[in-house]
Design a protein around this motif. Structure first.
Motif, PDB file in Angstrom:
ATOM      1  N   THR A  85       0.806  -1.218   0.000  1.00 38.16           N
ATOM      2  CA  THR A  85       0.000   0.000   0.000  1.00 38.16           C
ATOM      3  C   THR A  85       0.841   1.271   0.000  1.00 38.16           C
ATOM      4  OG1 THR A  85      -1.978   1.021   0.964  1.00 38.16           O
ATOM      5  CG2 THR A  85      -0.429   0.044   2.509  1.00 38.16           C
ATOM      6  N   HIS A  86       0.203   2.391   0.283  1.00 34.40           N
ATOM      7  CA  HIS A  86       0.844   3.712   0.172  1.00 34.40           C
ATOM      8  C   HIS A  86       0.686   4.495   1.470  1.00 34.40           C
ATOM      9  CE1 HIS A  86       1.266   3.795  -4.330  1.00 34.40           C
ATOM     10  NE2 HIS A  86       0.435   2.770  -4.173  1.00 34.40           N
ATOM     11  N   LEU A  87       1.708   5.272   1.827  1.00 31.03           N
ATOM     12  CA  LEU A  87       1.616   6.147   3.004  1.00 31.03           C
ATOM     13  C   LEU A  87       0.819   7.394   2.697  1.00 31.03           C
ATOM     14  CD1 LEU A  87       5.258   5.941   4.250  1.00 31.03           C
ATOM     15  CD2 LEU A  87       3.243   5.274   5.562  1.00 31.03           C
ATOM     16  N   PHE A  88       0.891   7.825   1.448  1.00 38.95           N
ATOM     17  CA  PHE A  88       0.120   9.004   1.048  1.00 38.95           C
ATOM     18  C   PHE A  88      -0.131   8.934  -0.446  1.00 38.95           C
ATOM     19  CE2 PHE A  88       4.530  10.132   0.521  1.00 38.95           C
ATOM     20  CZ  PHE A  88       4.560  10.788  -0.701  1.00 38.95           C
ATOM     21  N   ILE A  89      -1.177   9.651  -0.844  1.00 36.06           N
ATOM     22  CA  ILE A  89      -1.582   9.692  -2.250  1.00 36.06           C
ATOM     23  C   ILE A  89      -1.500  11.151  -2.696  1.00 36.06           C
ATOM     24  CG2 ILE A  89      -3.440   9.073  -3.886  1.00 36.06           C
ATOM     25  CD1 ILE A  89      -2.514   6.727  -2.054  1.00 36.06           C
ATOM     26  N   ARG A  90      -0.939  11.346  -3.867  1.00 34.71           N
ATOM     27  CA  ARG A  90      -0.896  12.703  -4.436  1.00 34.71           C
ATOM     28  C   ARG A  90      -2.229  12.930  -5.149  1.00 34.71           C
ATOM     29  NH1 ARG A  90       3.174  16.390  -6.452  1.00 34.71           N
ATOM     30  NH2 ARG A  90       4.929  15.129  -5.743  1.00 34.71           N
ATOM     31  N   THR A  91      -3.135  13.701  -4.547  1.00 35.15           N
ATOM     32  CA  THR A  91      -4.448  13.956  -5.150  1.00 35.15           C
ATOM     33  C   THR A  91      -4.506  15.422  -5.579  1.00 35.15           C
ATOM     34  OG1 THR A  91      -5.649  14.781  -3.220  1.00 35.15           O
ATOM     35  CG2 THR A  91      -5.455  12.379  -3.415  1.00 35.15           C
ATOM     36  N   ARG A  92      -5.549  15.761  -6.353  1.00 31.28           N
ATOM     37  CA  ARG A  92      -5.721  17.160  -6.753  1.00 31.28           C
ATOM     38  C   ARG A  92      -5.943  18.039  -5.541  1.00 31.28           C
ATOM     39  NH1 ARG A  92     -10.470  17.180 -10.997  1.00 31.28           N
ATOM     40  NH2 ARG A  92     -11.236  15.867  -9.347  1.00 31.28           N
ATOM     41  N   GLU A  93      -6.471  17.439  -4.462  1.00 35.59           N
ATOM     42  CA  GLU A  93      -6.788  18.220  -3.259  1.00 35.59           C
ATOM     43  C   GLU A  93      -5.614  18.317  -2.293  1.00 35.59           C
ATOM     44  OE1 GLU A  93     -10.924  16.991  -1.898  1.00 35.59           O
ATOM     45  OE2 GLU A  93     -10.754  15.948  -3.812  1.00 35.59           O
ATOM     46  N   GLY A  94      -4.488  17.689  -2.663  1.00 39.00           N
ATOM     47  CA  GLY A  94      -3.308  17.730  -1.795  1.00 39.00           C
ATOM     48  C   GLY A  94      -2.846  16.331  -1.447  1.00 39.00           C
ATOM     49  N   PHE A  95      -1.720  16.245  -0.737  1.00 41.33           N
ATOM     50  CA  PHE A  95      -1.250  14.943  -0.262  1.00 41.33           C
ATOM     51  C   PHE A  95      -2.241  14.431   0.767  1.00 41.33           C
ATOM     52  CE2 PHE A  95       2.785  17.023  -1.533  1.00 41.33           C
ATOM     53  CZ  PHE A  95       3.160  16.118  -2.516  1.00 41.33           C
ATOM     54  N   TRP A  96      -2.632  13.188   0.600  1.00 39.84           N
ATOM     55  CA  TRP A  96      -3.726  12.633   1.423  1.00 39.84           C
ATOM     56  C   TRP A  96      -3.232  11.314   2.048  1.00 39.84           C
ATOM     57  CZ3 TRP A  96      -6.943   8.350  -0.551  1.00 39.84           C
ATOM     58  CH2 TRP A  96      -7.970   8.012   0.336  1.00 39.84           C
ATOM     59  N   PRO A  97      -3.429  11.111   3.353  1.00 36.25           N
ATOM     60  CA  PRO A  97      -2.840   9.930   4.002  1.00 36.25           C
ATOM     61  C   PRO A  97      -3.445   8.604   3.544  1.00 36.25           C
ATOM     62  CG  PRO A  97      -4.183  11.151   5.567  1.00 36.25           C
ATOM     63  CD  PRO A  97      -4.140  11.979   4.315  1.00 36.25           C
ATOM     64  N   GLY A  98      -2.580   7.660   3.258  1.00 36.83           N
ATOM     65  CA  GLY A  98      -3.002   6.299   2.929  1.00 36.83           C
ATOM     66  C   GLY A  98      -3.309   5.500   4.182  1.00 36.83           C
ATOM     67  N   LEU A  99      -2.720   5.935   5.304  1.00 35.73           N
ATOM     68  CA  LEU A  99      -2.925   5.206   6.557  1.00 35.73           C
ATOM     69  C   LEU A  99      -3.374   6.167   7.662  1.00 35.73           C
ATOM     70  CD1 LEU A  99       0.262   2.906   6.484  1.00 35.73           C
ATOM     71  CD2 LEU A  99      -2.071   2.285   5.822  1.00 35.73           C
ATOM     72  N   PRO A 100      -4.569   6.803   7.478  1.00 38.95           N
ATOM     73  CA  PRO A 100      -5.097   7.604   8.588  1.00 38.95           C
ATOM     74  C   PRO A 100      -5.416   6.692   9.772  1.00 38.95           C
ATOM     75  CG  PRO A 100      -6.762   7.330   6.887  1.00 38.95           C
ATOM     76  CD  PRO A 100      -5.500   6.717   6.352  1.00 38.95           C
ATOM     77  N   TYR A 101      -5.715   7.292  10.907  1.00 39.50           N
ATOM     78  CA  TYR A 101      -5.782   6.526  12.152  1.00 39.50           C
ATOM     79  C   TYR A 101      -6.731   5.331  12.077  1.00 39.50           C
ATOM     80  CZ  TYR A 101      -6.191   5.444  17.105  1.00 39.50           C
ATOM     81  OH  TYR A 101      -6.204   4.797  18.309  1.00 39.50           O
ATOM     82  N   ASP A 102      -7.942   5.552  11.559  1.00 36.90           N
ATOM     83  CA  ASP A 102      -8.913   4.444  11.536  1.00 36.90           C
ATOM     84  C   ASP A 102      -8.419   3.307  10.646  1.00 36.90           C
ATOM     85  OD1 ASP A 102      -9.413   6.479   9.496  1.00 36.90           O
ATOM     86  OD2 ASP A 102     -11.069   5.224   8.837  1.00 36.90           O
ATOM     87  N   VAL A 103      -7.717   3.647   9.568  1.00 37.46           N
ATOM     88  CA  VAL A 103      -7.247   2.622   8.632  1.00 37.46           C
ATOM     89  C   VAL A 103      -6.094   1.825   9.246  1.00 37.46           C
ATOM     90  CG1 VAL A 103      -6.098   2.294   6.388  1.00 37.46           C
ATOM     91  CG2 VAL A 103      -8.056   3.844   6.591  1.00 37.46           C
ATOM     92  N   VAL A 104      -5.132   2.527   9.810  1.00 36.27           N
ATOM     93  CA  VAL A 104      -3.979   1.811  10.362  1.00 36.27           C
ATOM     94  C   VAL A 104      -4.401   1.008  11.606  1.00 36.27           C
ATOM     95  CG1 VAL A 104      -2.896   3.520  11.919  1.00 36.27           C
ATOM     96  CG2 VAL A 104      -1.468   2.059  10.480  1.00 36.27           C
ATOM     97  N   ARG A 105      -5.382   1.504  12.314  1.00 33.49           N
ATOM     98  CA  ARG A 105      -5.890   0.765  13.481  1.00 33.49           C
ATOM     99  C   ARG A 105      -6.569  -0.521  13.011  1.00 33.49           C
ATOM    100  NH1 ARG A 105      -9.950   4.211  16.694  1.00 33.49           N
ATOM    101  NH2 ARG A 105     -11.087   3.640  14.817  1.00 33.49           N
ATOM    102  N   ALA A 106      -7.318  -0.445  11.913  1.00 34.51           N
ATOM    103  CA  ALA A 106      -7.976  -1.650  11.388  1.00 34.51           C
ATOM    104  C   ALA A 106      -6.944  -2.637  10.842  1.00 34.51           C
ATOM    105  CB  ALA A 106      -8.964  -1.256  10.286  1.00 34.51           C
ATOM    106  N   LEU A 107      -5.924  -2.127  10.189  1.00 31.65           N
ATOM    107  CA  LEU A 107      -4.927  -3.033   9.573  1.00 31.65           C
ATOM    108  C   LEU A 107      -4.058  -3.730  10.616  1.00 31.65           C
ATOM    109  CD1 LEU A 107      -3.645  -1.031   6.453  1.00 31.65           C
ATOM    110  CD2 LEU A 107      -5.377  -2.839   6.535  1.00 31.65           C
ATOM    111  N   LYS A 108      -3.882  -3.092  11.773  1.00 28.89           N
ATOM    112  CA  LYS A 108      -3.084  -3.655  12.873  1.00 28.89           C
ATOM    113  C   LYS A 108      -1.718  -4.182  12.417  1.00 28.89           C
ATOM    114  CE  LYS A 108      -6.643  -5.192  16.144  1.00 28.89           C
ATOM    115  NZ  LYS A 108      -7.830  -4.730  15.421  1.00 28.89           N
TER     116      LYS A 108
END
Ligand code: ATP
Ligand code: AMP
Ligand code: MG
Length: 190
Positions: A85-108
């Motif tokens: 996966t990715h730590l961040f995504i380059r989007t039109r709206e800015g750099f966006w986290p690939g592993l925000p808290y809820d996601v990284v907590r779910a992935l464990k």
């Protein structure tokens, strides 16, 4: 010990290449590409036709897909799960986290692995890879991405308590990068 190894790195650095080789070296490991799970959800909703369109969707839609993928991957209970996966995504709206808290907590994750290569290597790999629609970047933008990767990585490590390992994937050496990770995972899984 059950392992959930989350492997990250900027686009074109060689994550999927290294992980394909790694999973073939580890009996019983399950390899999941986070973006492929997102893509299934995106196609089901007819939002995109191919993976490189997803980062161009409004972030709100990407966020929905990200949450669905995280929930599906969270249910995978194999002894060793390797997540590409990715730590961040380059989007039109800015750099966006690939592993925000809820996601990284779910992935464990039990381990976080950041794959790195020089800006010149990444640039050449992006340019040579006809299988994907990759964004062309200047050297400065690639250096910025590499720096951002390390700062996003420290956040994920701190949120989860998982160690962060930085591995190099030098030119022509994907096999040895995979060997290095395979021997570490075998040791830790004992
Ligand atoms: P993305 O995040 O966009 O999915 P990725 O990090 O998964 O990218 P890959 O698709 O694995 O990157 O690799 C990008 C290109 O670089 C591919 O053409 C691959 O064959 C090549 N490549 C990967 N590792 C190496 C290496 N060590 N030496 C030379 N070429 C490599
Ligand atoms: P990949 O094949 O790894 O490049 O994944 C395809 C696409 O999925 C990426 O270009 C992103 O748009 C998306 N993606 C992958 N991982 C994540 C993540 N953790 N969060 C948000 N989007 C992601
Ligand atoms: Mg990939």
């Amino acid at each position: 010990m059950k392992l959930r190894v989350v492997v990250v790195g900027i686009p074109g650095v060689g994550k999927t290449t290294v992980l394909d080789k790694l999973s073939s070296r580890l009996d019983g490991a399950r390899l999941v590409t986070f973006g492929s799970v997102m893509l299934e959800e995106a196609k089901r909703r007819k939002w995109v036709k191919e993976r490189d369109e997803m980062r161009r969707l409004p972030v709100g839609r990407q966020r929905q897909l990200q949450g669905l993928a995280a929930a599906r991957i969270a249910r995978m209970a194999d002894d060793v799960v390797l997540v590409d996966t990715h730590l961040f995504i380059r989007t039109r709206e800015g750099f966006w986290p690939g592993l925000p808290y809820d996601v990284v907590r779910a992935l464990k994750p039990t381990h976080l692995v950041l794959v790195e290569a020089s800006p010149e290597e990444v640039s050449a790999r992006r340019a040579a890879d006809g299988a994907r629609s990759r964004d062309a970047m200047t050297r400065e933008e690639l250096v910025e991405e590499a720096e951002l990767g390390r700062s996003f990585l420290t956040v994920s490590s701190t949120l989860t308590g998982a160690p962060m390992l930085i591995v190099k994937n030098p030119e022509g050496r994907a096999e040895s990068t995979a060997d290095q990770l395979a021997s570490l995972i075998r040791d830790v899984a004992k």
